[in-house]
Design a protein around this motif. Structure first.
Motif, PDB file in Angstrom:
ATOM      1  N   ARG A   1      83.891 -34.639 -42.749  1.00 29.43           N
ATOM      2  CA  ARG A   1      82.730 -35.199 -43.442  1.00 29.43           C
ATOM      3  C   ARG A   1      81.989 -36.198 -42.557  1.00 29.43           C
ATOM      4  NH1 ARG A   1      81.357 -33.855 -47.974  1.00 29.43           N
ATOM      5  NH2 ARG A   1      79.957 -35.615 -48.138  1.00 29.43           N
ATOM      6  N   LEU A   2      82.767 -36.947 -41.772  1.00 24.52           N
ATOM      7  CA  LEU A   2      82.149 -37.923 -40.874  1.00 24.52           C
ATOM      8  C   LEU A   2      81.268 -37.221 -39.857  1.00 24.52           C
ATOM      9  CD1 LEU A   2      85.105 -40.365 -40.245  1.00 24.52           C
ATOM     10  CD2 LEU A   2      82.964 -40.895 -41.374  1.00 24.52           C
ATOM     11  N   GLN A   3      81.768 -36.085 -39.369  1.00 28.96           N
ATOM     12  CA  GLN A   3      81.020 -35.345 -38.366  1.00 28.96           C
ATOM     13  C   GLN A   3      79.691 -34.862 -38.955  1.00 28.96           C
ATOM     14  OE1 GLN A   3      83.412 -32.211 -36.802  1.00 28.96           O
ATOM     15  NE2 GLN A   3      82.957 -32.853 -34.724  1.00 28.96           N
ATOM     16  N   THR A   4      79.749 -34.337 -40.164  1.00 29.13           N
ATOM     17  CA  THR A   4      78.525 -33.872 -40.818  1.00 29.13           C
ATOM     18  C   THR A   4      77.527 -35.014 -40.938  1.00 29.13           C
ATOM     19  OG1 THR A   4      79.951 -32.445 -42.104  1.00 29.13           O
ATOM     20  CG2 THR A   4      77.683 -32.656 -42.836  1.00 29.13           C
ATOM     21  N   THR A   5      78.020 -36.138 -41.444  1.00 30.53           N
ATOM     22  CA  THR A   5      77.140 -37.290 -41.612  1.00 30.53           C
ATOM     23  C   THR A   5      76.601 -37.761 -40.277  1.00 30.53           C
ATOM     24  OG1 THR A   5      78.752 -37.877 -43.280  1.00 30.53           O
ATOM     25  CG2 THR A   5      76.978 -39.415 -42.936  1.00 30.53           C
ATOM     26  N   MET A   6      77.460 -37.716 -39.251  1.00 26.88           N
ATOM     27  CA  MET A   6      77.030 -38.161 -37.934  1.00 26.88           C
ATOM     28  C   MET A   6      75.890 -37.291 -37.424  1.00 26.88           C
ATOM     29  SD  MET A   6      79.061 -38.209 -34.315  1.00 26.88           S
ATOM     30  CE  MET A   6      78.845 -36.478 -34.059  1.00 26.88           C
ATOM     31  N   PHE A   7      76.026 -35.974 -37.627  1.00 28.71           N
ATOM     32  CA  PHE A   7      74.975 -35.092 -37.128  1.00 28.71           C
ATOM     33  C   PHE A   7      73.662 -35.320 -37.868  1.00 28.71           C
ATOM     34  CE2 PHE A   7      78.301 -32.341 -35.181  1.00 28.71           C
ATOM     35  CZ  PHE A   7      77.793 -32.457 -33.903  1.00 28.71           C
ATOM     36  N   ILE A   8      73.768 -35.609 -39.166  1.00 28.75           N
ATOM     37  CA  ILE A   8      72.546 -35.902 -39.918  1.00 28.75           C
ATOM     38  C   ILE A   8      71.873 -37.144 -39.336  1.00 28.75           C
ATOM     39  CG2 ILE A   8      71.647 -36.584 -42.165  1.00 28.75           C
ATOM     40  CD1 ILE A   8      73.982 -34.905 -43.358  1.00 28.75           C
ATOM     41  N   ALA A   9      72.694 -38.176 -39.111  1.00 23.48           N
ATOM     42  CA  ALA A   9      72.150 -39.417 -38.553  1.00 23.48           C
ATOM     43  C   ALA A   9      71.582 -39.191 -37.157  1.00 23.48           C
ATOM     44  CB  ALA A   9      73.237 -40.483 -38.520  1.00 23.48           C
ATOM     45  N   LEU A  10      72.304 -38.398 -36.350  1.00 21.91           N
ATOM     46  CA  LEU A  10      71.828 -38.093 -35.000  1.00 21.91           C
ATOM     47  C   LEU A  10      70.466 -37.420 -35.062  1.00 21.91           C
ATOM     48  CD1 LEU A  10      74.768 -36.711 -32.839  1.00 21.91           C
ATOM     49  CD2 LEU A  10      73.805 -38.979 -32.931  1.00 21.91           C
ATOM     50  N   GLY A  11      70.352 -36.482 -35.993  1.00 18.26           N
ATOM     51  CA  GLY A  11      69.088 -35.767 -36.128  1.00 18.26           C
ATOM     52  C   GLY A  11      67.946 -36.703 -36.451  1.00 18.26           C
ATOM     53  N   MET A  12      68.217 -37.657 -37.352  1.00 17.79           N
ATOM     54  CA  MET A  12      67.171 -38.598 -37.750  1.00 17.79           C
ATOM     55  C   MET A  12      66.746 -39.474 -36.562  1.00 17.79           C
ATOM     56  SD  MET A  12      66.947 -38.630 -41.312  1.00 17.79           S
ATOM     57  CE  MET A  12      67.786 -37.659 -42.524  1.00 17.79           C
TER      58      MET A  12
END
Lengths: 268, 67, 166
Positions: free
Chosen positions: B41-52
């Motif tokens: 879940r952390l990875q998913t959230t991290m990628f979302i944040a990275l994208g932003m």
């Protein structure tokens, strides 16, 4: 980088070969119609259509090859589908998000195949042009807002942009901010994908130009630049492959996040 | 001079994004080390944040070409 | 600036490709794959559940068999014990009977011997009397009256008999 610059400094009056070649590269990477006419393909859409055809052929073949005991191409397809369904859709939206999988899967495979196609040398990535990325971002925008409107009704969805319990004088401001952030979403979504693919190809092109110039004007400096730029070229190819997959993943996961946000718009 | 402006637009835009990416990356690694079972879940959230965050840097990049 | 102004032709081609892709993938490609994945997940879950059920059943049966085995063993021990008891009692009975029979046989035999003996003694008495009379008659040559002789012989025999009986 210094060798071509030295050459450029030597011929300051006329256009340096470096500037000329980069100008040529940028021209090649810009949207160019393949032929004259009112509705002609551009260089990007040509490869885009090849990418779309590849997706269709791949999935029509693969969907016949899946069986209870996995093997060969079916294995790969299952892994990809399972990755999108569990790694993206269920992870972001929970099990009830599975019914949006066809849309999200379409987005993922379109972006992934086109990004990867762009890494085969003569091809351009279908996603390396704003025409593609903005269109798909706008499709995502329409779809996620459509899902929200379908669930809450038009006015209900509009109202859900502002958290309930905000004073009226503040709610207008929040509404405006939320509206702008929503309208910016397709823009950032499209720009991100486009810029990544475009920038990657510019970098590949620039290092290719360095190598080409180092061979053309063979100087002691060029002898250092040539292997370096060749090495960078290889490194960037690998990096571009990773970026192709990562950007497909980010594009898809943001799509899932937006749909999830629309589904739960009334909950905050 | 014009080229310098373009390069500055991209470079300065990149600084903020780089700091942001570093923060997201380090915090995610920290959290993963602390709670390995949450890694997915952390990875998913991290990628979302990275994208932003990345979008901001890329806006600078596009601006460099547009200017 | 022209870099981020989308080309209209490209946009329409993209809309068309989205429409075609979405309908082909959602209608023909994804359903068999996702169905397959769900089916496999279900099958694996079912198999695991069935295996678990079988294991539980096997354990239950084993337990049952163990109990049955213990019961059977206890029963067998009981039967053997009972058999031994019966055999014991029978042995005692048979022995007693045999002893009794032997005793009876012995008494009968003794009685028979006694009867035989007294009969023999009687016979001998008679013969001795007759012989004595005959011998006495020969020796004396005179005939004693039979009654006198008998009185004498009886007297003699009583003496002899008492000797003999000792």
């Amino acid at each position: 980088m210094s060798a071509p610059v030295v050459t450029a400094a030597g011929a300051a009056a006329e256009v340096s070969p470096m500037t000329e070649k980069i100008g040529h590269l940028l021209h090649e990477l810009s949207v160019l119609p393949l032929s004259d006419g009112a509705f002609s393909l551009t260089n990007y859409t040509f490869w885009l259509l090849i990418g779309v055809a590849a997706i269709l052929v791949y999935f029509i073949v693969a969907s016949r090859k899946v069986s209870l005991v996995p093997s060969g191409i079916g294995n790969l397809t299952e892994a990809l589908v399972e990755f999108v369904r569990n790694g993206i859709v269920v992870d972001v939206m929970g099990p009830e998000g599975k019914k949006y999988f066809p849309f999200i899967g379409t987005v993922f495979f379109f972006v992934l195949f086109n990004n990867l196609l762009g890494n085969i040398p003569p091809a351009l990535p279908g996603t390396g042009t704003v025409g593609t990325t903005f269109t798909w971002a706008i499709i995502v925008f329409i779809v996620y807002n459509g899902i929200g409107i379908k669930k809450y009704g038009f006015f209900g969805y509009i109202k859900s942009l502002v958290p309930s319990g905000t004073p009226w004088w503040l709610s207008w401001l929040i509404f405006l901010i939320e509206l702008i952030s929503h309208l910016l979403r397709p823009f950032t979504l499209g720009i991100r994908l486009f810029a990544n693919m475009y920038a990657g190809h510019i970098m590949l092109g620039v290092f290719t130009i360095f190598a080409a110039l180092a061979i053309e004007h063979f100087t002691p400096m060029g002898a250092i630049v040539l292997p370096l730029s060749f090495f960078m070229q290889v490194l960037l190819r690998a990096f571009e492959l990773a970026v192709a997959v990562l950007q497909a993943y980010i594009f898809t996961i943001l799509t899932a996040v937006y749909i999830n946000g629309a589904l739960h718009a009334g909950e905050h | 001079m014009e080229n310098l402006g373009n390069a500055l637009a991209f470079g300065l835009g990149g600084i903020g994004a780089a700091i942001g990416l570093a923060l997201v990356g380090s915090k995610t690694i920290e959290s993963m080390a602390r709670q390995p079972e949450m890694a997915g879940r952390l990875q998913t959230t991290m990628f979302i944040a990275l994208g932003m965050i990345e979008a901001i840097a890329l806006l600078g990049f596009v601006l460099a070409f547009v200017l | 600036m022209e870099l981020i102004i989308p080309n209209t032709t490209e946009m329409w081609i993209n809309v068309a490709s989205f429409t075609v892709l979405f309908f082909v993938l959602a209608k023909f490609a994804f359903p068999p794959i996702t169905k397959m994945l769900d089916e496999r997940a279900n099958k694996i879950r079912e198999s695991l559940e069935r295996a678990e059920d079988t294991r539980v059943e096997a354990e239950r049966l084993l337990e049952e068999y163990k109990v049955q085995m213990a019961e059977a063993r206890a029963e067998a021990t009981q039967v053997i014990e009972q058999g031994r008891k019966v055999a014991e009692s029978m042995k005692v009975e048979i022995l007693a009977k045999a002893r009794e029979e032997a005793e009876a046989e012995k008494t009968k035999a003794i009685e028979a011997i006694k009867a035989e003996k007294s009969a023999a003694v009687g016979e001998i008495q008679k013969q001795v009397a007759d012989l004595s009379v005959a011998v006495a008659g020969k020796i004396i040559g005179s005939s004693l009256s039979r009654t006198d002789h008998e009185a004498l012989i009886d007297k003699y025999l009583t003496e002899v008999g008492s000797l003999h009986e000792n």
